[in-house]
Design a protein around this motif. Sequence first.
Motif, PDB file in Angstrom:
ATOM      1  N   GLU A  56      -1.326  82.338  74.815  1.00 58.44           N
ATOM      2  CA  GLU A  56      -1.967  81.050  74.579  1.00 58.44           C
ATOM      3  C   GLU A  56      -2.855  80.701  75.779  1.00 58.44           C
ATOM      4  OE1 GLU A  56      -1.742  78.830  71.805  1.00 58.44           O
ATOM      5  OE2 GLU A  56      -3.361  77.936  72.996  1.00 58.44           O
ATOM      6  N   LEU A 109      -4.583  78.077  76.882  1.00 59.38           N
ATOM      7  CA  LEU A 109      -4.373  76.838  77.625  1.00 59.38           C
ATOM      8  C   LEU A 109      -3.129  76.913  78.495  1.00 59.38           C
ATOM      9  CD1 LEU A 109      -5.314  74.027  75.087  1.00 59.38           C
ATOM     10  CD2 LEU A 109      -6.474  74.609  77.204  1.00 59.38           C
ATOM     11  N   ILE A 110      -2.119  77.629  77.993  1.00 56.80           N
ATOM     12  CA  ILE A 110      -0.902  77.760  78.794  1.00 56.80           C
ATOM     13  C   ILE A 110      -1.190  78.622  80.023  1.00 56.80           C
ATOM     14  CG2 ILE A 110       1.453  78.651  78.836  1.00 56.80           C
ATOM     15  CD1 ILE A 110       1.761  77.858  75.954  1.00 56.80           C
ATOM     16  N   SER A 163      -3.312  76.391  82.417  1.00 56.88           N
ATOM     17  CA  SER A 163      -2.627  75.276  83.073  1.00 56.88           C
ATOM     18  C   SER A 163      -1.541  75.772  84.020  1.00 56.88           C
ATOM     19  CB  SER A 163      -2.059  74.299  82.038  1.00 56.88           C
ATOM     20  OG  SER A 163      -1.278  74.986  81.081  1.00 56.88           O
ATOM     21  N   ALA A 186       8.600  79.283  72.977  1.00 52.65           N
ATOM     22  CA  ALA A 186       8.538  78.090  72.132  1.00 52.65           C
ATOM     23  C   ALA A 186       9.689  78.090  71.145  1.00 52.65           C
ATOM     24  CB  ALA A 186       7.213  78.062  71.373  1.00 52.65           C
ATOM     25  N   TYR A 187      10.348  79.231  71.034  1.00 50.43           N
ATOM     26  CA  TYR A 187      11.405  79.380  70.044  1.00 50.43           C
ATOM     27  C   TYR A 187      12.746  79.156  70.699  1.00 50.43           C
ATOM     28  CZ  TYR A 187       7.834  81.462  67.136  1.00 50.43           C
ATOM     29  OH  TYR A 187       6.705  81.668  66.417  1.00 50.43           O
ATOM     30  N   PRO A 195       7.836  72.986  74.604  1.00 47.29           N
ATOM     31  CA  PRO A 195       6.802  72.626  75.564  1.00 47.29           C
ATOM     32  C   PRO A 195       7.379  72.092  76.866  1.00 47.29           C
ATOM     33  CG  PRO A 195       7.048  70.888  73.966  1.00 47.29           C
ATOM     34  CD  PRO A 195       8.012  71.957  73.584  1.00 47.29           C
ATOM     35  N   ILE A 234       4.333  69.583  83.391  1.00 43.55           N
ATOM     36  CA  ILE A 234       4.161  70.950  83.914  1.00 43.55           C
ATOM     37  C   ILE A 234       4.384  71.019  85.423  1.00 43.55           C
ATOM     38  CG2 ILE A 234       1.649  70.738  84.108  1.00 43.55           C
ATOM     39  CD1 ILE A 234       1.599  73.742  83.262  1.00 43.55           C
ATOM     40  N   PHE A 235       3.972  69.973  86.122  1.00 41.81           N
ATOM     41  CA  PHE A 235       4.141  70.013  87.588  1.00 41.81           C
ATOM     42  C   PHE A 235       5.612  70.001  87.965  1.00 41.81           C
ATOM     43  CE2 PHE A 235      -0.197  69.913  88.394  1.00 41.81           C
ATOM     44  CZ  PHE A 235      -0.794  69.021  87.518  1.00 41.81           C
ATOM     45  N   HIS A 255       7.570  76.043  64.889  1.00 46.08           N
ATOM     46  CA  HIS A 255       7.465  77.104  65.890  1.00 46.08           C
ATOM     47  C   HIS A 255       6.028  77.502  66.148  1.00 46.08           C
ATOM     48  CE1 HIS A 255      11.864  78.284  65.050  1.00 46.08           C
ATOM     49  NE2 HIS A 255      11.767  77.508  66.109  1.00 46.08           N
ATOM     50  N   ALA A 256       5.269  77.587  65.070  1.00 40.88           N
ATOM     51  CA  ALA A 256       3.875  78.003  65.248  1.00 40.88           C
ATOM     52  C   ALA A 256       3.072  76.972  66.028  1.00 40.88           C
ATOM     53  CB  ALA A 256       3.239  78.244  63.883  1.00 40.88           C
ATOM     54  N   ASN A 294       4.212  74.969  68.319  1.00 36.17           N
ATOM     55  CA  ASN A 294       4.722  74.732  69.662  1.00 36.17           C
ATOM     56  C   ASN A 294       3.851  75.275  70.773  1.00 36.17           C
ATOM     57  OD1 ASN A 294       6.756  73.226  70.682  1.00 36.17           O
ATOM     58  ND2 ASN A 294       8.379  74.521  69.888  1.00 36.17           N
ATOM     59  N   ASN A 295       3.397  76.491  70.592  1.00 35.51           N
ATOM     60  CA  ASN A 295       2.600  77.119  71.653  1.00 35.51           C
ATOM     61  C   ASN A 295       1.304  76.376  71.941  1.00 35.51           C
ATOM     62  OD1 ASN A 295       3.727  79.069  73.170  1.00 35.51           O
ATOM     63  ND2 ASN A 295       3.002  80.796  71.966  1.00 35.51           N
ATOM     64  N   PRO A 296       0.457  76.202  70.938  1.00 33.29           N
ATOM     65  CA  PRO A 296      -0.779  75.469  71.236  1.00 33.29           C
ATOM     66  C   PRO A 296      -0.522  74.049  71.756  1.00 33.29           C
ATOM     67  CG  PRO A 296      -0.663  76.063  68.904  1.00 33.29           C
ATOM     68  CD  PRO A 296       0.473  76.718  69.565  1.00 33.29           C
ATOM     69  N   THR A 337       1.967  73.089  73.575  1.00 34.84           N
ATOM     70  CA  THR A 337       2.332  73.216  74.981  1.00 34.84           C
ATOM     71  C   THR A 337       1.068  73.335  75.817  1.00 34.84           C
ATOM     72  OG1 THR A 337       4.324  74.404  74.347  1.00 34.84           O
ATOM     73  CG2 THR A 337       3.662  74.565  76.642  1.00 34.84           C
ATOM     74  N   GLY A 338       0.127  74.154  75.301  1.00 32.79           N
ATOM     75  CA  GLY A 338      -1.121  74.352  76.032  1.00 32.79           C
ATOM     76  C   GLY A 338      -1.886  73.057  76.203  1.00 32.79           C
ATOM     77  N   LEU A 376      -0.795  69.949  75.987  1.00 30.03           N
ATOM     78  CA  LEU A 376      -0.067  69.000  76.816  1.00 30.03           C
ATOM     79  C   LEU A 376      -0.171  69.362  78.292  1.00 30.03           C
ATOM     80  CD1 LEU A 376       1.877  66.586  76.949  1.00 30.03           C
ATOM     81  CD2 LEU A 376       3.762  68.149  76.511  1.00 30.03           C
ATOM     82  N   SER A 377       0.121  70.616  78.581  1.00 32.40           N
ATOM     83  CA  SER A 377       0.110  71.034  79.990  1.00 32.40           C
ATOM     84  C   SER A 377      -1.287  70.934  80.586  1.00 32.40           C
ATOM     85  CB  SER A 377       0.628  72.468  80.115  1.00 32.40           C
ATOM     86  OG  SER A 377       1.965  72.532  79.707  1.00 32.40           O
ATOM     87  N   MET A 378      -2.285  71.359  79.850  1.00 38.54           N
ATOM     88  CA  MET A 378      -3.659  71.338  80.370  1.00 38.54           C
ATOM     89  C   MET A 378      -4.128  69.925  80.631  1.00 38.54           C
ATOM     90  SD  MET A 378      -5.480  73.591  81.429  1.00 38.54           S
ATOM     91  CE  MET A 378      -7.129  73.912  81.991  1.00 38.54           C
ATOM     92  N   GLN A 434      -2.343  67.491  81.469  1.00 38.45           N
ATOM     93  CA  GLN A 434      -1.682  67.003  82.691  1.00 38.45           C
ATOM     94  C   GLN A 434      -2.363  67.574  83.934  1.00 38.45           C
ATOM     95  OE1 GLN A 434       2.346  68.279  81.860  1.00 38.45           O
ATOM     96  NE2 GLN A 434       2.891  66.377  80.826  1.00 38.45           N
ATOM     97  N   ASN A 436       4.241  66.529  69.486  1.00 43.31           N
ATOM     98  CA  ASN A 436       5.487  67.212  69.805  1.00 43.31           C
ATOM     99  C   ASN A 436       6.669  66.544  69.133  1.00 43.31           C
ATOM    100  OD1 ASN A 436       7.028  69.174  71.085  1.00 43.31           O
ATOM    101  ND2 ASN A 436       7.601  67.726  72.687  1.00 43.31           N
ATOM    102  N   ARG A 441      11.567  70.184  62.978  1.00 43.37           N
ATOM    103  CA  ARG A 441      12.680  71.094  63.268  1.00 43.37           C
ATOM    104  C   ARG A 441      13.972  70.583  62.672  1.00 43.37           C
ATOM    105  NH1 ARG A 441      11.962  73.126  69.231  1.00 43.37           N
ATOM    106  NH2 ARG A 441      11.442  75.282  68.788  1.00 43.37           N
ATOM    107  N   GLU A 462      17.592  75.179  60.676  1.00 42.77           N
ATOM    108  CA  GLU A 462      18.182  75.689  61.920  1.00 42.77           C
ATOM    109  C   GLU A 462      19.582  75.155  62.091  1.00 42.77           C
ATOM    110  OE1 GLU A 462      14.034  75.717  64.439  1.00 42.77           O
ATOM    111  OE2 GLU A 462      15.781  74.740  65.287  1.00 42.77           O
TER     112      GLU A 462
END
Lengths: 120, 543
Positions: free
Chosen positions: A10, A12-13, A16, A79-80, A102, A106-107, B331-332, B334-336, B338-339, B341-343, B345, B372, B379, B384
Amino acid sequence: MKKALVIDDEPLIRKSLSMTLQIEGFEVKSADGGIMGLKLWSQEKPDLVFLDVLMPDKSGIEVLKEADKQGVKIVLMSAYSGDEIVPKDISSLGAHIFLQKPFEDIFKTVSNVIKKLEML
Amino acid sequence: MNSSICLVGFQDEDELSVWLRENNISYTMSSFIIKSSLVVINIQNYKSNKKDFIENKNIVFYSEQKKFRENWYNKLRPSKIFSKKSEIKDYILSLKSGGIVGLYRGESEWVSLLFGTSDLFSWLSVFRELKKWSPNLQSVGLVGTQKKNLFLINRKNSILSCINLKELFFKSESHQQGHISTKLGRAVGPIKLVEMGGIYLLLEGALSDIEFSEIKAVLFKYEKIISHKSKILIDQYFFKKESLLWQTVFETVEEPVALLQGDRVISSNKKYKDYISSENKNKYKPKKYLIDKETCFVRYESVDASRRLHQKALQQEKMAALGSVAGQIAHALNNPLTGILSMSQVLQRKYKAVKTINEDLCEIEKAAVRCNKIVQNLRSYSNESSREEFVEVDAVTVLKDTMSFVKVEVGKYKYKVSLPDEAFVVKVNPQLLQQVFFNLIINATHAVGLDGYIEIGLYKKENNIVFYVKDNGSGMSPEIQEKIFEAFFTTKIKDKGTGLGLSLVQDIVKSFHGKITVTSKEGVGSVFEVYLPEYKLERAKAL
C-alpha cells in the motif's frame, strides 16, 4: 545512522511509515512487495524492518523465511486479524512485534515500537 | 430446496423400509441409519441386526424397560440411553446449544427417530420447539400408513413421528368409541394431517398433492379426533353447525374459514363473514381442501403475515450472506484506510505551520477515522469469531463513540446527551453494543418532526446499567407497541433503517442477558430503554 526497511504493497502506508521513521532518525528504504523487499533486505542490510503480511507477490511470512534475520528487528503488520493469516506465535518466525492495522496514531505507534524494541 | 432437517419416525423397521421405498430413497435401511445425524431407538421394537448401528456414533437408545436397556447397552454401547420419552425430547432440544446436530449442512441431513407408539402431541411440542430454531423445518403434519398409525410429517412429506390411531381415537368423546373403531380399517393411501393455525386436518391423498386431498377428519388443538374418513361422521361432525367439531374448528380459528359447496357457502366463521363484506379481501389468499367433487373447505391465509415471514426469511438470508461479504469488504478496506489515516497524520505534522492545509488534512484524518468505524461495524456483522467474544467495556465510552458517529443525524434536531462521570462496565460485544445504541438513536431521529427533541443517556438502576433514548415524536399506539419488536414489522413505507430492525436489536440485547423496553404515548413521544447487567469484577470472581 540506523537503517530501516518498509515492505508494504500500500503506497500511502509505505510513504507515511517512511516519513515517520525518518523523523525518528532512520535512513529509510521501501519496497512495494515481497520480492523487491527481499532484494532490498539483502542489499541494504537494515537494522529495522516493517513487514506487511499479505502482499500479492510474496507474503510477509515467506519473506521472513528467506531473509537473513540476524541482528534485525522485525515488525510484522497486518490489516487482518484471523489466525489463518497471522500465526499466534510470531517469534517462531523471527519477528519481534505484531502491529494491527489501522494505526490509531502513526507517531505514537512507531515511537512505542521503537521503545519496545530497545528493551528487547 | 435448500438445506433442511428432516425428522423421521417409525413404528418399527418394516415401516422404515416401506417408507424408504415409497419415497424412492435409495439407501438401504442400514445406510440410512448410518447417514442419520441422530438415531433414537425404542429398543424393544427393534429386531434387526444391531451391527447396523456400530458405525453411527449418534445413536441414542430408549426403552422404558430396564432389562432391554441393560441388554442393549452391553451389546452396543450407544452414546446415550434413556428410559423416558421426555428425556429424548429434552435431549433433542438440548442439541440446539453449542451447535445443532445436522442442521444447515448444505444438503438434507437426516435425524431418524425409530420408536414405538407415542403420544402425538408431546412429540408435536418437540417439533414446534425445533421449528423455532430451524426455519427450514416446515410446518408439521401427519401421514397415515397401512398399519393404522399416523405419522408426523413435514411439508416436504417426510415422516416425523408416529402415533397409533386407535390410542388417539379413544381419547375422543366416549360415545363415539365403538363407532370409530369399527370404522377404522386399512387406509387406502397415505393420510396427511396438516396443521394450519392450530387446526389439524387429516387429509388422504398423494404425498405430493396436499392441496387437493380429501378431508377425512379434523384434529384440532384440543387434541381430539372427532371424525375420520367415514362420510357419515363427516356429515355429522363437519357440516352441522351445532356440532362440537364445528364450534371448535370454525369458531375458534383466527383466520377466515368456510365450507363451500360449489360457490355456495354452507358454513363459515365470523371472520369469514367480515372477510366477504370488507374491502380487505386482498389481504387474504385462499387455500382450498376438497372434501368431495363439489364440497371444499377453504381457509384464508393472511397475506401480510406470510409475506412478513417470507421477508424475514429473506432478510436473514441476506444478513448471513452480507455477513461473509462484510468481513471481506472490511479486510479489503483496511489497508487503504490505514494509508489515508496515517498519511494525513504525517502531513499534518509536516505542514503544521500552514494553517489552511493543516485544517484540511485534519478533516481527511477525521473522515478516515469515520470510515474505520464503519469497517469495525462491518466486521461485527461478519462471521468472525469475535462476534461471540464478550469483553468488559465501558458503556459510556461506547456511547461517546456512537455519538460521534450519529452527530450529523441527531444534530438536525435539539438533543441532550447525559453521560455519567464514572465508568459503566458491562460484559458485551462492543461493536454490537454500539449497533444497539446507534439504531435506537437513529430510530428516534426518524420518529421526530422538525421540532424534534431527543434525550440520550445512561443511568444505573439496581445492578443494571440502563441506556435510554427519549423522543418527542408522534408516539405509538398500544397495538403497535406490542408488535414493534417483531421481525421487520415496520410502520414506515420503506425501511429507512441502516440494517438492524428492532427485533435484531432485541436479539442482541438478549444475548447480553439484558432486556429492552418501550414506553410510548400517542401525541407525546416514546422512550426506549435497554437494561444491561452491570459487570462487577468481585461478583465475577465469586462465581
